[in-house]
Write a protein that holds these residues in place. Sequence first.
Motif, mmCIF file in Angstrom:
data_model
loop_
_atom_site.group_PDB
_atom_site.id
_atom_site.type_symbol
_atom_site.label_atom_id
_atom_site.label_comp_id
_atom_site.label_asym_id
_atom_site.label_seq_id
_atom_site.Cartn_x
_atom_site.Cartn_y
_atom_site.Cartn_z
ATOM 1 N N ASP A 373 0.811 -1.105 0.040
ATOM 2 C CA ASP A 373 0.004 0.027 0.016
ATOM 3 C C ASP A 373 0.867 1.026 0.052
ATOM 4 O OD1 ASP A 373 -2.245 -1.674 0.055
ATOM 5 O OD2 ASP A 373 -2.353 -1.235 2.244
ATOM 6 N N HIS A 375 4.088 1.693 -1.263
ATOM 7 C CA HIS A 375 4.460 2.110 -2.510
ATOM 8 C C HIS A 375 3.978 1.245 -3.674
ATOM 9 C CE1 HIS A 375 7.944 4.246 -0.875
ATOM 10 N NE2 HIS A 375 8.255 3.458 0.233
ATOM 11 N N HIS A 376 2.658 1.363 -3.825
ATOM 12 C CA HIS A 376 1.862 0.859 -4.658
ATOM 13 C C HIS A 376 2.372 1.130 -6.008
ATOM 14 C CE1 HIS A 376 -1.718 -0.359 -6.931
ATOM 15 N NE2 HIS A 376 -1.602 -1.525 -6.089
ATOM 16 N N GLU A 377 2.548 2.361 -6.261
ATOM 17 C CA GLU A 377 2.673 2.728 -7.827
ATOM 18 C C GLU A 377 4.137 2.304 -8.120
ATOM 19 O OE1 GLU A 377 3.082 6.869 -10.003
ATOM 20 O OE2 GLU A 377 1.594 6.808 -8.355
ATOM 21 N N VAL A 378 5.067 2.238 -7.368
ATOM 22 C CA VAL A 378 6.610 1.881 -7.787
ATOM 23 C C VAL A 378 6.608 0.611 -7.939
ATOM 24 C CG1 VAL A 378 8.947 1.953 -7.247
ATOM 25 C CG2 VAL A 378 7.694 4.150 -6.544
ATOM 26 N N THR A 380 4.122 -1.956 -8.300
ATOM 27 C CA THR A 380 3.397 -2.181 -9.409
ATOM 28 C C THR A 380 4.206 -2.028 -10.720
ATOM 29 O OG1 THR A 380 1.293 -1.748 -8.250
ATOM 30 C CG2 THR A 380 1.115 -2.138 -10.690
ATOM 31 N N LYS A 381 4.982 -1.025 -10.704
ATOM 32 C CA LYS A 381 5.835 -0.563 -12.281
ATOM 33 C C LYS A 381 6.805 -1.650 -12.282
ATOM 34 C CE LYS A 381 8.890 2.648 -12.502
ATOM 35 N NZ LYS A 381 9.425 3.965 -12.469
ATOM 36 N N TYR A 382 7.602 -1.997 -11.326
ATOM 37 C CA TYR A 382 8.448 -2.782 -11.392
ATOM 38 C C TYR A 382 8.206 -4.384 -11.482
ATOM 39 C CZ TYR A 382 11.911 0.944 -10.976
ATOM 40 O OH TYR A 382 12.605 2.000 -11.325
ATOM 41 N N THR A 384 5.267 -5.277 -13.044
ATOM 42 C CA THR A 384 4.945 -5.304 -14.283
ATOM 43 C C THR A 384 6.429 -5.630 -15.310
ATOM 44 O OG1 THR A 384 3.292 -3.717 -14.002
ATOM 45 C CG2 THR A 384 3.712 -4.063 -16.147
ATOM 46 N N ASP A 411 14.039 4.698 -6.709
ATOM 47 C CA ASP A 411 12.775 5.036 -6.791
ATOM 48 C C ASP A 411 11.760 4.789 -5.859
ATOM 49 O OD1 ASP A 411 12.193 6.035 -9.371
ATOM 50 O OD2 ASP A 411 11.300 4.125 -10.070
#
Length: 413
Positions: A373, A375-378, A380-382, A384, A411
């Motif tokens: 929760d 660092h959700h964005e980072v 999810t990016k890595y 992916t 990041d």
Amino acid sequence: MAPSLAIIVKLSVYCNELQLMSLMTNTPISIYLHIPFCTTKCTYCAFNTYTHLETLIPAFVEALIREIQIVADGAEIRLPAHSVFFGGGTPTLLTPAQLGQILDTLHQRFEITSDAEITTEANPNDLNLSYLQGLRAAGFNRLSIGMQSANAQELKLFARRHDYATVTEIMPLVRQAEFKNVNLDLIYGAPYQSLATWHDTLTRTLELAPEHISLYALGLEENTPLKEWVETGRVPTPDDDLAADMYELATELLGVGGYQQYEISNWSQPGQASRHNLQYWRNWPYLGLGPGAHGYANGVRYATLLSPQRYIKALQTPLERHYPFPSTPATVDEVQVDRANEIAETLIMGLRLTVEGIDRAAFQQRFGVDLVDLHHEVITKYQTHGLLEVSDSCVRITQQGRMLSNLIFRDLV
Ligand code: SF4
């Protein structure tokens, strides 16, 4: 070993919130002791270590014992400790009796667990059967030997005192003295080193069957002869791409050899991961004792006076006040770590753990928030891109992610 509720209640009188948090997350401490003496200086070495100061050793041992006593007095209780590591420098310039005296003091002032991992770094030249038996009798159960290379030219470039034959000769003696847990340190990415010589070093290391292998990527450190030689063109500049190939070769050969990579630079036979290393990577508390040591305890990162002479003097001077844990008269550069930095450090260090990664439940317990929760964005990016793996229990770096770990760390913090 978790402290009892009664101890925690007593501690609350003395400890700040962060120390309590460390103790309540059932974390025994680790203890690092820095022995700052070497016979000669290796050409790549920027550690806080000194030659021609051996006459200081008796006074240094007394000062180190005094430092242990002061830091233990500051803690008010006998803190549990589950690993002790003598590093340097060259701890094996001290006699087993001197090292044993220091260990005895630790046993008197800390609750050293019955299964504690007790390691000393060792220079191959300093070892013989009687010395090794002395170390075992003093209480050491793990050796970390600075092998560095099996190649004569590389050892000469590093100005190491030993040759590969010395390592092969002492390993049977190490076993005869009943050391069942041995680490060998190796260096890669050095000038003149080729994939062929590195392959040979790895193969010969596997033949010695240590329980643990640590790899160090050679860095050109300030004020070292090796850096100067590279800058003046006397030796070739190390090739980063070749170093990356060496790392991949090591990953392959050590894996085939039955070693598990549990951290970016550390491999072990099953069940032989270094507890002391894990303490650092889990961002758990450890004391740093001896000149130039670094520690992290009671929510404070700190260092100790660099100069052995100043260190000894500081600890010889009668105390004029009480030193709160973990300070002593030799402590410098104390920095209180706030929550944001503790989280960042826990992420960066935890992602180095290639198998266990960062335990989500432990992270939630420690910081009151789920890592995914936070660092959700980072994440999810890595995830992916195939560089991070996320499960219900942990977040960890993938094989592909290991080569790009610095990008991910940057990041995340
Ligand atoms: S033996 Fe270790 S600490 Fe001493 S000079 Fe060499 S690399 Fe540095």
